[in-house]
Design a protein around this motif. Structure first.
Motif, PDB file in Angstrom:
ATOM      1  N   LEU A  21       0.812  -1.215   0.000  1.00  0.00           N
ATOM      2  CA  LEU A  21       0.000   0.000   0.000  1.00  0.00           C
ATOM      3  C   LEU A  21       0.844   1.263   0.000  1.00  0.00           C
ATOM      4  N   ALA A  22       2.017   1.220   0.626  1.00  0.00           N
ATOM      5  CA  ALA A  22       2.928   2.371   0.567  1.00  0.00           C
ATOM      6  C   ALA A  22       3.352   2.623  -0.871  1.00  0.00           C
ATOM      7  N   ASP A  23       3.626   1.551  -1.595  1.00  0.00           N
ATOM      8  CA  ASP A  23       3.995   1.673  -3.004  1.00  0.00           C
ATOM      9  C   ASP A  23       2.803   2.160  -3.830  1.00  0.00           C
ATOM     10  N   SER A  24       1.625   1.580  -3.568  1.00  0.00           N
ATOM     11  CA  SER A  24       0.435   1.923  -4.352  1.00  0.00           C
ATOM     12  C   SER A  24      -0.036   3.355  -4.111  1.00  0.00           C
ATOM     13  N   SER A  25       0.210   3.873  -2.917  1.00  0.00           N
ATOM     14  CA  SER A  25      -0.250   5.224  -2.590  1.00  0.00           C
ATOM     15  C   SER A  25       0.795   6.292  -2.884  1.00  0.00           C
ATOM     16  N   SER A  26       1.892   5.913  -3.519  1.00  0.00           N
ATOM     17  CA  SER A  26       2.974   6.862  -3.779  1.00  0.00           C
ATOM     18  C   SER A  26       2.570   7.895  -4.828  1.00  0.00           C
ATOM     19  N   ARG A  27       3.270   9.016  -4.822  1.00  0.00           N
ATOM     20  CA  ARG A  27       3.002  10.080  -5.795  1.00  0.00           C
ATOM     21  C   ARG A  27       3.310   9.613  -7.221  1.00  0.00           C
ATOM     22  N   ALA A  28       4.302   8.739  -7.370  1.00  0.00           N
ATOM     23  CA  ALA A  28       4.648   8.245  -8.704  1.00  0.00           C
ATOM     24  C   ALA A  28       3.462   7.513  -9.320  1.00  0.00           C
ATOM     25  N   ARG A  29       2.823   6.652  -8.526  1.00  0.00           N
ATOM     26  CA  ARG A  29       1.681   5.925  -9.058  1.00  0.00           C
ATOM     27  C   ARG A  29       0.524   6.873  -9.348  1.00  0.00           C
ATOM     28  N   GLN A  30       0.332   7.868  -8.510  1.00  0.00           N
ATOM     29  CA  GLN A  30      -0.779   8.791  -8.690  1.00  0.00           C
ATOM     30  C   GLN A  30      -0.619   9.677  -9.916  1.00  0.00           C
ATOM     31  N   TYR A  31       0.602  10.168 -10.138  1.00  0.00           N
ATOM     32  CA  TYR A  31       0.806  11.158 -11.198  1.00  0.00           C
ATOM     33  C   TYR A  31       1.514  10.596 -12.441  1.00  0.00           C
ATOM     34  N   LEU A  32       2.341   9.561 -12.264  1.00  0.00           N
ATOM     35  CA  LEU A  32       3.110   9.037 -13.393  1.00  0.00           C
ATOM     36  C   LEU A  32       2.366   7.938 -14.134  1.00  0.00           C
ATOM     37  N   LEU A  33       1.728   7.033 -13.400  1.00  0.00           N
ATOM     38  CA  LEU A  33       1.085   5.879 -14.028  1.00  0.00           C
ATOM     39  C   LEU A  33       0.032   6.256 -15.065  1.00  0.00           C
ATOM     40  N   PRO A  34      -0.849   7.238 -14.829  1.00  0.00           N
ATOM     41  CA  PRO A  34      -1.855   7.563 -15.845  1.00  0.00           C
ATOM     42  C   PRO A  34      -1.267   7.983 -17.185  1.00  0.00           C
ATOM     43  N   PHE A  35      -0.057   8.543 -17.170  1.00  0.00           N
ATOM     44  CA  PHE A  35       0.590   8.932 -18.424  1.00  0.00           C
ATOM     45  C   PHE A  35       1.390   7.769 -19.027  1.00  0.00           C
ATOM     46  N   LEU A  36       2.014   6.991 -18.146  1.00  0.00           N
ATOM     47  CA  LEU A  36       2.841   5.885 -18.623  1.00  0.00           C
ATOM     48  C   LEU A  36       2.021   4.777 -19.271  1.00  0.00           C
ATOM     49  N   ARG A  37       0.871   4.461 -18.693  1.00  0.00           N
ATOM     50  CA  ARG A  37       0.109   3.302 -19.148  1.00  0.00           C
ATOM     51  C   ARG A  37      -0.292   3.400 -20.621  1.00  0.00           C
ATOM     52  N   PRO A  38      -0.927   4.496 -21.082  1.00  0.00           N
ATOM     53  CA  PRO A  38      -1.276   4.568 -22.512  1.00  0.00           C
ATOM     54  C   PRO A  38      -0.051   4.592 -23.420  1.00  0.00           C
ATOM     55  N   LEU A  39       1.029   5.266 -22.975  1.00  0.00           N
ATOM     56  CA  LEU A  39       2.245   5.297 -23.779  1.00  0.00           C
ATOM     57  C   LEU A  39       2.865   3.903 -23.886  1.00  0.00           C
ATOM     58  N   ALA A  40       2.856   3.163 -22.785  1.00  0.00           N
ATOM     59  CA  ALA A  40       3.412   1.813 -22.789  1.00  0.00           C
ATOM     60  C   ALA A  40       2.615   0.906 -23.719  1.00  0.00           C
ATOM     61  N   ARG A  41       1.291   1.037 -23.689  1.00  0.00           N
ATOM     62  CA  ARG A  41       0.452   0.199 -24.553  1.00  0.00           C
ATOM     63  C   ARG A  41       0.634   0.561 -26.021  1.00  0.00           C
ATOM     64  N   LEU A  42       0.837   1.841 -26.303  1.00  0.00           N
ATOM     65  CA  LEU A  42       1.142   2.250 -27.677  1.00  0.00           C
ATOM     66  C   LEU A  42       2.457   1.637 -28.130  1.00  0.00           C
ATOM     67  N   CYS A  43       3.457   1.630 -27.232  1.00  0.00           N
ATOM     68  CA  CYS A  43       4.756   1.033 -27.563  1.00  0.00           C
ATOM     69  C   CYS A  43       4.620  -0.466 -27.838  1.00  0.00           C
TER      70      CYS A  43
END
Length: 298
Positions: free
Chosen positions: A40-62
């Motif tokens: 939960l510490a990992d899941s609640s991190s700022r990286a997951r909150q702000y980075l994941l929404p941008f990374l996920r679509p880009l990763a799927r495009l790749c």
């Protein structure tokens, strides 16, 4: 770096309850406290909150673009050793300590689960355990070997049972000797200022890299190995006569392969399912120990 996540240290506000605190305090799942706190510490991190929404679509495009490239390259072309050195470097330098700890634990837990099934099966079946102690150990093609071990185990187990007409069945006194807490420790994980990326973001980021460096068959096998979560769960539940606990191991039906575009999310679910399964095995081991310690007639 803080040693305790905010949801543990902050006071509870009934007008603004912390959802992570609710998940942390909930006891409906068998995860041990240190594992749940790290997850939960990992899941609640700022990286997951702000980075994941941008990374996920880009990763799927790749993933789509790499698949197009793969159409024009030799099917067996692969660079597994280079891939694993790159993965180890990325994990060591950029992933959060909790994420690296959970990844290292995963190979230990998976190896123990297969060893449990093998020890309690009606036939002899070999296993090849993977027990990396450091992130650098992962460079020895551990990710690829993990997938190979899983498929090879399912094939060998079922071929051996088919040859003698046997099947898995409840075991009166299961052998839990291989079920133990992995020796890797959270405090030993890298804690540089660059170790900021959470587990899910890291998986999404590394999935197209994994696809690029491996052959099509290796990548397809890796993503579809996730379909076997229920298979392994059914094996364990059958041996322990406890199928009601399969609700904790849910990665969709093994006979319906899913698109590789969702591999990142499913890998995360696979990691959590493995932790759940191991926690359940630990509980059953402790119950058996308690029963064996009771005087006769009780």
């Amino acid at each position: 770096m803080k040693t305790a996540p905010d949801f543990v240290t902050e006071a509870h506000d009934p007008q603004d309850p912390n959802p992570w605190l609710a998940l942390y305090l909930d006891r409906s799942t068998p995860l041990p406290e240190p594992i749940k706190r790290a997850w939960l510490a990992d899941s609640s991190s700022r990286a997951r909150q702000y980075l994941l929404p941008f990374l996920r679509p880009l990763a799927r495009l790749c993933i789509v673009l790499v698949q197009v490239v793969k159409v024009f390259t030799p099917r067996k072309l692969a660079f597994s050793k280079a891939l694993h050195r790159l993965l180890a470097w990325g994990l060591r330098n950029f992933l959060r300590p909790e994420a690296n700890w959970l990844i290292l634990r995963h190979f230990h837990l998976g190896s123990q689960s297969l060893a449990f099934i093998a020890a309690n099966a009606p036939v002899a079946v070999p296993t090849a355990g993977l027990f990396p102690q450091t992130i650098d150990d992962l460079a020895d093609e551990v990710f690829l070997k993990h997938d190979l071990n899983l498929f090879n185990f399912v094939i060998r187990l079922n071929k051996a049972m088919n040859e003698v007409g046997a099947s898995l069945a409840p075991v009166a006194e299961p052998d839990f000797s291989m079920i133990e807490e992995p020796s890797v420790r959270l405090e030993d994980m890298p804690r540089r200022w660059t170790n900021l990326i959470d587990l899910q973001s890291g998986i999404e980021l590394f999935t197209p890299v994994y696809q690029l460096f491996l052959s099509d068959s290796d990548f397809w096998r890796a993503t579809n190995s996730l379909q076997l979560d229920e298979t392994i769960g059914i094996y364990v539940a059958t041996l322990l006569n406890a199928r009601e606990h399969l609700i904790l191991v849910n990665n969709r039906h093994p006979l319906v392969p899913m698109s590789t575009l969702r591999a990142g999310f499913r890998l995360t679910l696979h990691g959590l399912s493995t932790e759940m399964l191991h926690a359940f095995l630990v509980q059953q081991r402790e119950l058996q120990t308690q029963r064996c310690g009771q005087p006769e007639g009780m």
